[in-house]
Motif scaffolding. Sequence first.
Motif, PDB file in Angstrom:
ATOM      1  N   VAL A  31       0.828  -1.203   0.000  1.00 56.16           N
ATOM      2  CA  VAL A  31       0.000   0.000   0.000  1.00 56.16           C
ATOM      3  C   VAL A  31       0.866   1.259   0.000  1.00 56.16           C
ATOM      4  N   PHE A  32       2.119   1.133   0.449  1.00 58.68           N
ATOM      5  CA  PHE A  32       3.058   2.253   0.426  1.00 58.68           C
ATOM      6  C   PHE A  32       4.132   1.970  -0.621  1.00 58.68           C
ATOM      7  N   ARG A  33       4.358   2.937  -1.514  1.00 56.64           N
ATOM      8  CA  ARG A  33       5.320   2.751  -2.589  1.00 56.64           C
ATOM      9  C   ARG A  33       6.122   4.033  -2.788  1.00 56.64           C
ATOM     10  N   ALA A  34       7.377   3.880  -3.186  1.00 61.43           N
ATOM     11  CA  ALA A  34       8.225   5.019  -3.538  1.00 61.43           C
ATOM     12  C   ALA A  34       9.281   4.519  -4.511  1.00 61.43           C
ATOM     13  N   ARG A  35       9.568   5.299  -5.531  1.00 63.06           N
ATOM     14  CA  ARG A  35      10.556   4.887  -6.528  1.00 63.06           C
ATOM     15  C   ARG A  35      11.909   5.489  -6.179  1.00 63.06           C
ATOM     16  N   PRO A  36      12.928   4.650  -5.953  1.00 61.49           N
ATOM     17  CA  PRO A  36      14.254   5.175  -5.613  1.00 61.49           C
ATOM     18  C   PRO A  36      14.942   5.762  -6.842  1.00 61.49           C
ATOM     19  N   ARG A  37      16.003   6.494  -6.593  1.00 59.80           N
ATOM     20  CA  ARG A  37      16.784   7.048  -7.697  1.00 59.80           C
ATOM     21  C   ARG A  37      17.510   5.936  -8.448  1.00 59.80           C
ATOM     22  N   ALA A  38      17.976   4.931  -7.708  1.00 53.73           N
ATOM     23  CA  ALA A  38      18.698   3.818  -8.328  1.00 53.73           C
ATOM     24  C   ALA A  38      18.700   2.634  -7.373  1.00 53.73           C
ATOM     25  N   VAL A  39      18.951   1.463  -7.936  1.00 54.94           N
ATOM     26  CA  VAL A  39      19.135   0.236  -7.161  1.00 54.94           C
ATOM     27  C   VAL A  39      20.470  -0.367  -7.565  1.00 54.94           C
ATOM     28  N   VAL A  40      21.272  -0.751  -6.581  1.00 56.50           N
ATOM     29  CA  VAL A  40      22.543  -1.413  -6.869  1.00 56.50           C
ATOM     30  C   VAL A  40      22.486  -2.838  -6.339  1.00 56.50           C
ATOM     31  N   LEU A  41      23.188  -3.730  -7.040  1.00 52.93           N
ATOM     32  CA  LEU A  41      23.197  -5.152  -6.700  1.00 52.93           C
ATOM     33  C   LEU A  41      24.634  -5.587  -6.411  1.00 52.93           C
ATOM     34  N   PRO A  42      25.138  -5.300  -5.224  1.00 51.70           N
ATOM     35  CA  PRO A  42      26.523  -5.670  -4.907  1.00 51.70           C
ATOM     36  C   PRO A  42      26.688  -7.184  -4.821  1.00 51.70           C
ATOM     37  N   GLU A  43      27.899  -7.625  -5.122  1.00 48.39           N
ATOM     38  CA  GLU A  43      28.231  -9.045  -5.030  1.00 48.39           C
ATOM     39  C   GLU A  43      29.360  -9.303  -4.037  1.00 48.39           C
ATOM     40  N   SER A  44      29.820  -8.253  -3.369  1.00 49.33           N
ATOM     41  CA  SER A  44      30.891  -8.411  -2.388  1.00 49.33           C
ATOM     42  C   SER A  44      30.718  -7.386  -1.280  1.00 49.33           C
ATOM     43  N   ARG A  45      31.323  -7.675  -0.153  1.00 52.87           N
ATOM     44  CA  ARG A  45      31.274  -6.749   0.977  1.00 52.87           C
ATOM     45  C   ARG A  45      31.949  -5.431   0.632  1.00 52.87           C
ATOM     46  N   GLU A  46      33.017  -5.512  -0.191  1.00 54.66           N
ATOM     47  CA  GLU A  46      33.733  -4.296  -0.575  1.00 54.66           C
ATOM     48  C   GLU A  46      32.825  -3.352  -1.362  1.00 54.66           C
ATOM     49  N   GLU A  47      31.985  -3.909  -2.214  1.00 57.63           N
ATOM     50  CA  GLU A  47      31.063  -3.062  -2.977  1.00 57.63           C
ATOM     51  C   GLU A  47      30.028  -2.417  -2.059  1.00 57.63           C
ATOM     52  N   VAL A  48      29.557  -3.156  -1.066  1.00 58.56           N
ATOM     53  CA  VAL A  48      28.604  -2.577  -0.115  1.00 58.56           C
ATOM     54  C   VAL A  48      29.253  -1.419   0.640  1.00 58.56           C
ATOM     55  N   ILE A  49      30.455  -1.648   1.136  1.00 56.80           N
ATOM     56  CA  ILE A  49      31.151  -0.618   1.913  1.00 56.80           C
ATOM     57  C   ILE A  49      31.383   0.629   1.072  1.00 56.80           C
ATOM     58  N   GLU A  50      31.853   0.454  -0.151  1.00 57.69           N
ATOM     59  CA  GLU A  50      32.135   1.611  -1.005  1.00 57.69           C
ATOM     60  C   GLU A  50      30.849   2.352  -1.365  1.00 57.69           C
ATOM     61  N   THR A  51      29.751   1.615  -1.561  1.00 58.49           N
ATOM     62  CA  THR A  51      28.475   2.266  -1.868  1.00 58.49           C
ATOM     63  C   THR A  51      28.008   3.123  -0.697  1.00 58.49           C
ATOM     64  N   VAL A  52      28.117   2.586   0.510  1.00 58.46           N
ATOM     65  CA  VAL A  52      27.723   3.351   1.697  1.00 58.46           C
ATOM     66  C   VAL A  52      28.590   4.601   1.834  1.00 58.46           C
ATOM     67  N   ARG A  53      29.876   4.470   1.569  1.00 57.50           N
ATOM     68  CA  ARG A  53      30.768   5.630   1.679  1.00 57.50           C
ATOM     69  C   ARG A  53      30.446   6.679   0.622  1.00 57.50           C
ATOM     70  N   LEU A  54      30.099   6.235  -0.582  1.00 56.64           N
ATOM     71  CA  LEU A  54      29.687   7.180  -1.624  1.00 56.64           C
ATOM     72  C   LEU A  54      28.427   7.932  -1.200  1.00 56.64           C
ATOM     73  N   CYS A  55      27.462   7.201  -0.655  1.00 51.24           N
ATOM     74  CA  CYS A  55      26.222   7.837  -0.204  1.00 51.24           C
ATOM     75  C   CYS A  55      26.495   8.837   0.917  1.00 51.24           C
ATOM     76  N   HIS A  56      27.391   8.468   1.813  1.00 49.74           N
ATOM     77  CA  HIS A  56      27.711   9.371   2.931  1.00 49.74           C
ATOM     78  C   HIS A  56      28.356  10.659   2.428  1.00 49.74           C
ATOM     79  N   ARG A  57      29.306  10.518   1.512  1.00 54.59           N
ATOM     80  CA  ARG A  57      29.985  11.713   0.995  1.00 54.59           C
ATOM     81  C   ARG A  57      29.025  12.615   0.227  1.00 54.59           C
ATOM     82  N   ALA A  58      28.101  12.009  -0.505  1.00 53.88           N
ATOM     83  CA  ALA A  58      27.160  12.795  -1.311  1.00 53.88           C
ATOM     84  C   ALA A  58      25.894  13.162  -0.548  1.00 53.88           C
ATOM     85  N   GLN A  59      25.794  12.695   0.716  1.00 58.45           N
ATOM     86  CA  GLN A  59      24.601  12.948   1.539  1.00 58.45           C
ATOM     87  C   GLN A  59      23.333  12.433   0.853  1.00 58.45           C
ATOM     88  N   ILE A  60      23.448  11.210   0.304  1.00 57.82           N
ATOM     89  CA  ILE A  60      22.326  10.545  -0.354  1.00 57.82           C
ATOM     90  C   ILE A  60      21.809   9.448   0.576  1.00 57.82           C
TER      91      ILE A  60
END
Length: 241
Positions: A31-60
Motif C-alpha cells: 500500500v506504500f510505494r516510492a521509486r528510488p533514484r537507483a538500485v545497486v546489486l553488490p556481489e561483495s562486501r567491498e562493494e557494499v562498503i564503497e556504496t555506503v561511503r559514496l552515499c555518505h559523501r554525497a549525503q544521499i
Amino acid sequence: MLQSLARLYPPPRLLTRPGGLLPYESDGLTVFRARPRAVVLPESREEVIETVRLCHRAQIPFVARGSGTSLSGGALPHTDGIVIALNRLNRIIEVDPVDRIAVVEPGVINLDVSSAVASHGLYYAPDPSSQPVCTIGGNVAFNSGGAHCFKYGMTLNHVLGLEAVLPDGTVVTLGGRSLELTGPDLVGAYVGSEGLFGIALEITLRLLPQPECSRTVLAAYQSLEAAGDAVSHIVASGLLP
C-alpha cells in the motif's frame, strides 16, 4: 552520484530505468510505494562498503533490502535515495559443528542455513513464516521471530556477533563467537534496529541440536476461554510448546 555508482557497478547491476526499479518500490506492504533514484546489486562486501561511503559523501539516503518480505514498510526506499539489494551476498562462509555456529552473509536465505547444517544434526531455530524466501540480513534488521519463538526466542537470541558497515562507511565488529561476552550488548542494540545503524556484512549465528523427535497434537475445545486456559496450564507446567 550515478556516475560514481556506474564506475563501481556494471550496467546489469545498476538499475535506473523505471522497469528495473518497479520491484523495489515497496516490500510486502504494497500500500506504500516510492521509486528510488537507483538500485545497486553488490556481489561483495567491498562493494557494499564503497556504496555506503559514496552515499555518505554525497549525503544521499540509502536503504538496504533483502527479499522484501517485510509487512511493515521497512524496505520502503527514499525517492532521492539508493536501494542496496543484498540478495547476491548469499554465501555461508563457515559452519562449525563443534562450537555450533554458522557465519553467513546477509543475503543467505533463512531456511538454507538449516539445510546446510542438517548433516551435522543442527538447525537454525528462528522460523518466520517467510522462512523459505526471507534473508538472514532482513531477519537481523527486524529481529524476526516465528512459530517457535516462544520456545526458542527471537533472532536476537541466536545472533552471537556480526560485522557491519555504519552509515558513515566505518566497518565495525560487534559481539563474537560465544555467548560469554563482557561489556555493553552492542549486538542487542543492533539487532532489530531496522537499518538505522547500517548494514550487516557477516553474521555469526548460534545453531541448536535437532530435536530427537517431534509430534503434532490437535486438540478441540468448546470455547476460546477453554483453549486459552489449556495453553496457560501447559506453560505453567513447565512445557514450552
